[in-house]
Motif scaffolding. Structure first.
Motif, PDB file in Angstrom:
ATOM      1  N   GLN A   1      46.167  41.609  74.131  1.00 19.92           N
ATOM      2  CA  GLN A   1      45.093  42.720  74.209  1.00 19.92           C
ATOM      3  C   GLN A   1      45.504  43.596  75.429  1.00 19.92           C
ATOM      4  OE1 GLN A   1      40.688  41.861  74.317  1.00 19.92           O
ATOM      5  NE2 GLN A   1      41.278  39.837  74.103  1.00 19.92           N
TER       6      GLN A   1
ATOM      7  N   GLN B   1      46.172  41.993  64.812  1.00 20.98           N
ATOM      8  CA  GLN B   1      44.671  42.284  64.873  1.00 20.98           C
ATOM      9  C   GLN B   1      44.327  43.070  66.085  1.00 20.98           C
ATOM     10  OE1 GLN B   1      42.028  39.291  67.443  1.00 20.98           O
ATOM     11  NE2 GLN B   1      41.028  39.047  65.310  1.00 20.98           N
ATOM     12  N   HIS B   2      44.826  42.940  67.331  1.00 19.24           N
ATOM     13  CA  HIS B   2      44.639  44.000  68.394  1.00 19.24           C
ATOM     14  C   HIS B   2      45.450  45.268  68.175  1.00 19.24           C
ATOM     15  CE1 HIS B   2      42.491  41.014  70.715  1.00 19.24           C
ATOM     16  NE2 HIS B   2      43.659  40.234  70.696  1.00 19.24           N
ATOM     17  N   SER B   3      46.549  45.520  67.472  1.00 20.50           N
ATOM     18  CA  SER B   3      47.208  46.621  67.196  1.00 20.50           C
ATOM     19  C   SER B   3      46.219  47.338  66.372  1.00 20.50           C
ATOM     20  CB  SER B   3      48.656  46.323  66.785  1.00 20.50           C
ATOM     21  OG  SER B   3      49.195  45.625  67.561  1.00 20.50           O
ATOM     22  N   ALA B   4      45.885  46.558  64.854  1.00 19.38           N
ATOM     23  CA  ALA B   4      45.033  47.306  64.066  1.00 19.38           C
ATOM     24  C   ALA B   4      43.791  47.886  64.928  1.00 19.38           C
ATOM     25  CB  ALA B   4      44.683  46.431  62.924  1.00 19.38           C
ATOM     26  N   ARG B   5      43.218  47.227  65.468  1.00 17.63           N
ATOM     27  CA  ARG B   5      41.764  47.749  66.251  1.00 17.63           C
ATOM     28  C   ARG B   5      42.282  49.121  66.990  1.00 17.63           C
ATOM     29  NH1 ARG B   5      39.635  41.612  68.602  1.00 17.63           N
ATOM     30  NH2 ARG B   5      38.487  41.321  66.732  1.00 17.63           N
ATOM     31  N   ALA B   6      43.381  48.876  67.707  1.00 17.72           N
ATOM     32  CA  ALA B   6      43.750  50.122  68.537  1.00 17.72           C
ATOM     33  C   ALA B   6      44.143  51.436  67.592  1.00 17.72           C
ATOM     34  CB  ALA B   6      44.737  49.887  69.495  1.00 17.72           C
TER      35      ALA B   6
ATOM     36  N   LEU C   1      42.846  51.974  64.670  1.00 15.11           N
ATOM     37  CA  LEU C   1      41.619  52.453  64.146  1.00 15.11           C
ATOM     38  C   LEU C   1      40.754  53.397  65.123  1.00 15.11           C
ATOM     39  CD1 LEU C   1      40.226  49.479  62.322  1.00 15.11           C
ATOM     40  CD2 LEU C   1      40.881  51.513  61.210  1.00 15.11           C
ATOM     41  N   ALA C   2      41.022  52.730  66.427  1.00 11.51           N
ATOM     42  CA  ALA C   2      40.157  53.430  67.503  1.00 11.51           C
ATOM     43  C   ALA C   2      40.966  54.924  67.772  1.00 11.51           C
ATOM     44  CB  ALA C   2      40.259  52.804  68.817  1.00 11.51           C
TER      45      ALA C   2
ATOM     46  N   LEU D   1      43.574  45.511  55.706  1.00  9.01           N
ATOM     47  CA  LEU D   1      43.905  46.824  56.546  1.00  9.01           C
ATOM     48  C   LEU D   1      44.139  48.017  55.390  1.00  9.01           C
ATOM     49  CD1 LEU D   1      45.595  45.272  59.352  1.00  9.01           C
ATOM     50  CD2 LEU D   1      43.382  46.070  59.429  1.00  9.01           C
TER      51      LEU D   1
ATOM     52  N   HIS E   1      42.074  50.850  55.318  1.00 11.21           N
ATOM     53  CA  HIS E   1      42.052  51.718  56.465  1.00 11.21           C
ATOM     54  C   HIS E   1      43.467  52.896  56.610  1.00 11.21           C
ATOM     55  CE1 HIS E   1      38.845  49.571  58.181  1.00 11.21           C
ATOM     56  NE2 HIS E   1      39.093  48.671  58.184  1.00 11.21           N
TER      57      HIS E   1
END
Length: 308
Positions: free
Chosen positions: A71, A123-128, A130-131, A174, A177
């Motif tokens: 993270q 997980q953390h890379s994909a969230r970033a 998307l953001a 994913l 997205h």
């Protein structure tokens, strides 16, 4: 050299061989790269090598098996560069043991090193991604162990196979997205001739380990249809392709970079028909660091190389 212009990348796992070469090749194609490793000297050495050549790179220390570390690294990269487009995960540790002698701690460390690290980095890379509105590319480095059973390698094979199918499933989750997840599979690498296999190649008193899953470099070379081991640069170029828009319609795919090993008929031994002596091979091999050729292997480690 602008296939990745304006893109931002994180490489989990550094050093002068696979991770460092991959980071170098991403940077020379225009990406700004964050290089991470559990060892500060490995991460900073790779970043320094890239900066000395005029490209953008920073280093961070962290463990891909640790949720908080992943993270932090992802958040710091986005804070510095404003986005995230490419993530390459090649972190992990290998444990060898017969299944009857396997230690639970080693098993759990193997799973954490590959399957858990793969989940966290994805997980953390994909969230970033998307953001920040990035339709990014996530790439995991595997091994032929993900596709085959290997004596004394149950922990490694199971963990790599788990990472392979995790990546396939993550690719499906994913896809809507626009985030792609792919893998690259090498076999035994050329740089192991001067790292993990150097005693076998250069010690005249070397004795073959008493391990059922052990094979000599000559035995391995004899199985490779292209008659050479893959180099770090081979993996890095495959990774650059998966990171670039050239592979925009690929997800859930695995690219084998293994000199044809996976697809040959099991009972065919190419070395019997096109013999290459491992000593001759080693004498002609140049050591590479970050994908750049250095001295001959014999100059680095010394003569002689007399036995297969």
């Amino acid at each position: 050299m602008d296939r990745l212009k304006d893109k931002v990348a994180i490489v989990f796992g550094a050093g002068p061989n696979i991770g460092g070469t991959t980071a170098h090749f991403l940077a020379r194609e225009g990406a700004r790269v964050c290089v991470t490793d559990v060892r500060e000297d490995a991460a900073s050495g790779t970043a320094q090598f890239i900066r000395e050549r005029g490209w953008e790179a920073v280093s961070m220390v962290g463990d891909a098996r640790n949720d908080a570390d992943v993270q932090r690294i992802v958040a710091a990269t986005v804070e510095k560069y404003g986005r995230l487009d490419i993530v390459v995960n090649m972190a992990g540790r290998v444990h060898w043991a017969d299944v009857l002698d396997m230690q639970l701690d080693d098993w759990q460390d193997s799973v954490a090193s590959f399957a858990t690290a793969g989940m966290l980095t994805t997980q953390h890379s994909a969230r970033a991604m998307l953001a920040c509105g990035s339709q990014g590319s996530i790439i995991h480095l595997l091994s032929t162990a993900a596709h085959f059973g290997e004596a004394d390698g149950a922990a490694y094979c199971a963990a790599k196979a788990a990472l392979l199918n995790f990546a396939r499933s993550a690719a499906m989750d994913l896809a809507h997205h626009g985030i792609r997840v792919n893998t690259v599979t090498p076999c035994s690498m050329e740089h192991q001739l001067w790292t993990t296999m150097r005693d076998e190649m250069f010690d005249p008193d070397w004795k073959q380990p008493e391990r059922r899953g052990f094979y000599s470099r000559q035995e391995y070379l004899d199985q490779l249809p292209l008659r050479r081991f893959p180099r770090a640069a081979d993996l890095a170029m495959a990774t650059v392709f998966l990171a670039s828009d050239e592979s925009a319609c690929m997800t859930g795919a695995d690219l084998p970079v293994d000199a044809g090993l996976r697809f040959k008929y099991p009972t065919w031994t190419p070395g019997k028909h096109d013999p290459v002596d491992i000593g001759d091979y080693a004498r002609a091999t140049r050591v590479t660091r970050y994908g750049e050729e250095q001295e001959l292997l014999t100059e680095l480690l010394g003569e002689p190389i007399e036995r297969p």
